[in-house]
Design a protein around this motif. Structure first.
Motif, PDB file in Angstrom:
ATOM      1  N   ASP A 256       0.815  -1.213   0.000  1.00  0.00           N
ATOM      2  CA  ASP A 256       0.000   0.000   0.000  1.00  0.00           C
ATOM      3  C   ASP A 256       0.853   1.269   0.000  1.00  0.00           C
ATOM      4  OD1 ASP A 256       1.022  -0.503   2.482  1.00  0.00           O
ATOM      5  OD2 ASP A 256      -0.818  -0.106   3.586  1.00  0.00           O
ATOM      6  N   TYR A 257       2.003   1.240  -0.676  1.00  0.00           N
ATOM      7  CA  TYR A 257       2.855   2.424  -0.729  1.00  0.00           C
ATOM      8  C   TYR A 257       2.202   3.512  -1.578  1.00  0.00           C
ATOM      9  CZ  TYR A 257       6.415  -0.688   1.147  1.00  0.00           C
ATOM     10  OH  TYR A 257       7.108  -1.580   1.926  1.00  0.00           O
ATOM     11  N   LYS A 258       2.094   4.693  -1.023  1.00  0.00           N
ATOM     12  CA  LYS A 258       1.430   5.795  -1.703  1.00  0.00           C
ATOM     13  C   LYS A 258       2.376   6.952  -2.016  1.00  0.00           C
ATOM     14  CE  LYS A 258      -3.156   4.877   0.210  1.00  0.00           C
ATOM     15  NZ  LYS A 258      -2.795   3.586   0.799  1.00  0.00           N
ATOM     16  N   ASN A 259       3.636   6.841  -1.585  1.00  0.00           N
ATOM     17  CA  ASN A 259       4.586   7.933  -1.775  1.00  0.00           C
ATOM     18  C   ASN A 259       5.782   7.491  -2.617  1.00  0.00           C
ATOM     19  OD1 ASN A 259       3.168   9.838  -0.084  1.00  0.00           O
ATOM     20  ND2 ASN A 259       3.905   8.658   1.669  1.00  0.00           N
ATOM     21  N   TRP A 260       6.267   8.414  -3.435  1.00  0.00           N
ATOM     22  CA  TRP A 260       7.503   8.192  -4.184  1.00  0.00           C
ATOM     23  C   TRP A 260       8.660   8.077  -3.201  1.00  0.00           C
ATOM     24  CZ3 TRP A 260      11.304  12.348  -5.443  1.00  0.00           C
ATOM     25  CH2 TRP A 260      12.281  11.936  -6.353  1.00  0.00           C
ATOM     26  N   ASN A 261       9.499   7.085  -3.399  1.00  0.00           N
ATOM     27  CA  ASN A 261      10.628   6.888  -2.485  1.00  0.00           C
ATOM     28  C   ASN A 261      11.775   6.233  -3.242  1.00  0.00           C
ATOM     29  OD1 ASN A 261      12.170   6.780  -0.164  1.00  0.00           O
ATOM     30  ND2 ASN A 261      10.636   5.718   1.066  1.00  0.00           N
ATOM     31  N   ILE A 262      12.980   6.669  -2.956  1.00  0.00           N
ATOM     32  CA  ILE A 262      14.179   6.023  -3.470  1.00  0.00           C
ATOM     33  C   ILE A 262      15.040   5.688  -2.266  1.00  0.00           C
ATOM     34  CG2 ILE A 262      16.265   6.284  -4.869  1.00  0.00           C
ATOM     35  CD1 ILE A 262      14.663   8.118  -6.708  1.00  0.00           C
ATOM     36  N   ILE A 263      15.240   4.412  -2.036  1.00  0.00           N
ATOM     37  CA  ILE A 263      15.943   3.923  -0.860  1.00  0.00           C
ATOM     38  C   ILE A 263      17.326   3.473  -1.289  1.00  0.00           C
ATOM     39  CG2 ILE A 263      15.897   2.269   1.039  1.00  0.00           C
ATOM     40  CD1 ILE A 263      12.820   2.081   0.467  1.00  0.00           C
TER      41      ILE A 263
ATOM     42  N   SER B 118       6.480 -14.559  -1.039  1.00  0.00           N
ATOM     43  CA  SER B 118       7.784 -13.930  -1.271  1.00  0.00           C
ATOM     44  C   SER B 118       7.661 -12.414  -1.306  1.00  0.00           C
ATOM     45  CB  SER B 118       8.428 -14.468  -2.551  1.00  0.00           C
ATOM     46  OG  SER B 118       7.565 -14.342  -3.654  1.00  0.00           O
ATOM     47  N   LEU B 119       6.539 -11.880  -1.811  1.00  0.00           N
ATOM     48  CA  LEU B 119       6.332 -10.439  -1.764  1.00  0.00           C
ATOM     49  C   LEU B 119       6.102  -9.963  -0.336  1.00  0.00           C
ATOM     50  CD1 LEU B 119       5.915 -10.613  -4.973  1.00  0.00           C
ATOM     51  CD2 LEU B 119       4.510  -8.582  -4.613  1.00  0.00           C
ATOM     52  N   SER B 120       5.453 -10.785   0.456  1.00  0.00           N
ATOM     53  CA  SER B 120       5.251 -10.443   1.864  1.00  0.00           C
ATOM     54  C   SER B 120       6.588 -10.349   2.590  1.00  0.00           C
ATOM     55  CB  SER B 120       4.361 -11.495   2.537  1.00  0.00           C
ATOM     56  OG  SER B 120       4.197 -11.210   3.907  1.00  0.00           O
ATOM     57  N   ALA B 121       7.516 -11.251   2.273  1.00  0.00           N
ATOM     58  CA  ALA B 121       8.849 -11.208   2.883  1.00  0.00           C
ATOM     59  C   ALA B 121       9.593  -9.944   2.465  1.00  0.00           C
ATOM     60  CB  ALA B 121       9.640 -12.453   2.488  1.00  0.00           C
ATOM     61  N   LEU B 122       9.457  -9.565   1.183  1.00  0.00           N
ATOM     62  CA  LEU B 122      10.086  -8.327   0.727  1.00  0.00           C
ATOM     63  C   LEU B 122       9.517  -7.133   1.482  1.00  0.00           C
ATOM     64  CD1 LEU B 122      11.823  -6.579  -1.160  1.00  0.00           C
ATOM     65  CD2 LEU B 122       9.937  -6.658  -2.815  1.00  0.00           C
TER      66      LEU B 122
ATOM     67  N   ASN C 162      10.624  -6.592   5.107  1.00  0.00           N
ATOM     68  CA  ASN C 162      11.989  -6.080   5.249  1.00  0.00           C
ATOM     69  C   ASN C 162      12.157  -4.691   4.637  1.00  0.00           C
ATOM     70  OD1 ASN C 162      14.011  -8.356   6.316  1.00  0.00           O
ATOM     71  ND2 ASN C 162      12.399  -9.339   5.110  1.00  0.00           N
ATOM     72  N   LEU C 163      11.275  -4.344   3.718  1.00  0.00           N
ATOM     73  CA  LEU C 163      11.355  -3.041   3.061  1.00  0.00           C
ATOM     74  C   LEU C 163      10.684  -1.939   3.881  1.00  0.00           C
ATOM     75  CD1 LEU C 163      12.019  -1.296   0.584  1.00  0.00           C
ATOM     76  CD2 LEU C 163       9.928  -2.179  -0.486  1.00  0.00           C
ATOM     77  N   SER C 164       9.564  -2.247   4.482  1.00  0.00           N
ATOM     78  CA  SER C 164       8.775  -1.223   5.177  1.00  0.00           C
ATOM     79  C   SER C 164       9.526  -0.492   6.278  1.00  0.00           C
ATOM     80  CB  SER C 164       7.483  -1.829   5.721  1.00  0.00           C
ATOM     81  OG  SER C 164       6.621  -2.173   4.663  1.00  0.00           O
ATOM     82  N   PRO C 165      10.296  -1.177   7.145  1.00  0.00           N
ATOM     83  CA  PRO C 165      11.013  -0.432   8.187  1.00  0.00           C
ATOM     84  C   PRO C 165      12.010   0.576   7.626  1.00  0.00           C
ATOM     85  CG  PRO C 165      10.951  -2.779   8.706  1.00  0.00           C
ATOM     86  CD  PRO C 165      10.472  -2.632   7.293  1.00  0.00           C
ATOM     87  N   ILE C 166      12.509   0.320   6.421  1.00  0.00           N
ATOM     88  CA  ILE C 166      13.440   1.249   5.776  1.00  0.00           C
ATOM     89  C   ILE C 166      12.669   2.367   5.088  1.00  0.00           C
ATOM     90  CG2 ILE C 166      15.329   1.465   4.124  1.00  0.00           C
ATOM     91  CD1 ILE C 166      15.677  -1.605   4.394  1.00  0.00           C
ATOM     92  N   ALA C 167      11.576   2.005   4.424  1.00  0.00           N
ATOM     93  CA  ALA C 167      10.804   2.977   3.660  1.00  0.00           C
ATOM     94  C   ALA C 167      10.081   3.975   4.556  1.00  0.00           C
ATOM     95  CB  ALA C 167       9.790   2.259   2.769  1.00  0.00           C
TER      96      ALA C 167
END
Length: 252
Positions: free
Chosen positions: A97-104, A125-129, A132-137
């Motif tokens: 549910d990402y709604k913002n532009w982001n470059i990590i 596998s997308l859930s695993a991504l 791990n991605l959300s805490p950074i994003a």
């Protein structure tokens, strides 16, 4: 034509599309446009400049680009690029549910992208991504508060990651205690200095696999390792895959 010069379709259905796409320096520049899908992409090699109404950013190998549907953006490919792209059409099903532009920048999430390619259960596998991605994003407010001296240390590491770096010498550069430097860096970037340097080396190695004809021994040496076996061990620790397995999965 070498197969790494060709686009590769890994998987496609009504909810998701997984591809590896190649863009030629300046030839594939894109005027402002948008997509009807959420895009979550990993820059494997090269460099580009992306512009949106939110700002302009330089994207380097190892960076993750998050673009929500209908975000108008344009791209300038300052180098020939290879990008691993997830186009998510049914983001509610996958709970992306990402709604913002982001470059990590520079996080070792390659293994999670590769699992999406390899695993049959795409939802898992997308859930695993995402886990791990959300805490950074979700740390934009933290990133904006990073002290300049910490940013300076990161810049040094970003430009000298192939060289032996001592935390004691980095601490002298900004006149702080090495322990304080280590703790502060990890507090803001969620990774310790040595692990971050290793991430940069692994991203560099993947970029070399894709963009160069070098064999693994040459890549090991250019990445700062004395021999291929040491490089391969460290690579697998960081990515869960051997260099040869990653080359096979990425079709290079």
């Amino acid at each position: 034509m070498k197969k790494r010069d060709q686009d590769v379709m890994y998987y496609e259905d009504n909810s998701i599309r997984i591809t590896r796409k190649n863009y030629v320096k300046f030839e594939n520049n894109m005027l402002p446009h948008d997509h009807d899908f959420l895009s979550v992409s990993l820059m494997l090699s090269g460099s580009l400049i992306e512009h949106t109404e939110k700002g302009t950013r330089i994207v380097k190998p190892g960076s993750i680009l998050i673009k929500p549907a209908l975000l108008e953006h344009s791209n300038i490919f300052t180098e020939s690029c290879t990008i691993l792209s997830l186009n998510i059409y049914d983001w509610e099903y996958y709970k992306f549910d990402y709604k913002n532009w982001n470059i990590i920048q520079q996080h070792m999430l390659l293994k999670y992208f590769l699992r999406i390619i390899q695993d049959k259960d795409k939802k898992q596998s997308l859930s695993a991504l995402k886990s791990n991605l959300s805490p950074i994003a979700d740390t934009k407010h933290i990133q904006e508060s990073i002290p300049e001296w910490v940013k300076h240390i990161r810049t040094i590491i970003d430009t000298q990651f192939l060289e032996p770096l001592k935390i004691s010498e980095l601490a002298k550069e900004v006149n702080v205690h090495p322990v304080h430097l280590g703790r502060t860096f990890k507090n803001y970037y969620k990774v310790d200095i040595k692990a971050y340097q290793k991430q940069l080396r692994m991203h560099f190695a993947v970029s070399q696999m894709i963009s160069q004809n070098n064999n693994l021994t040459q890549i090991a040496h250019s990445t700062g390792y004395a021999d291929q076996s040491h490089f391969s061990r460290e690579f697998k620790k960081s990515t869960d895959f051997s260099p040869k397995k990653i080359a096979s999965l990425l079709n290079v």
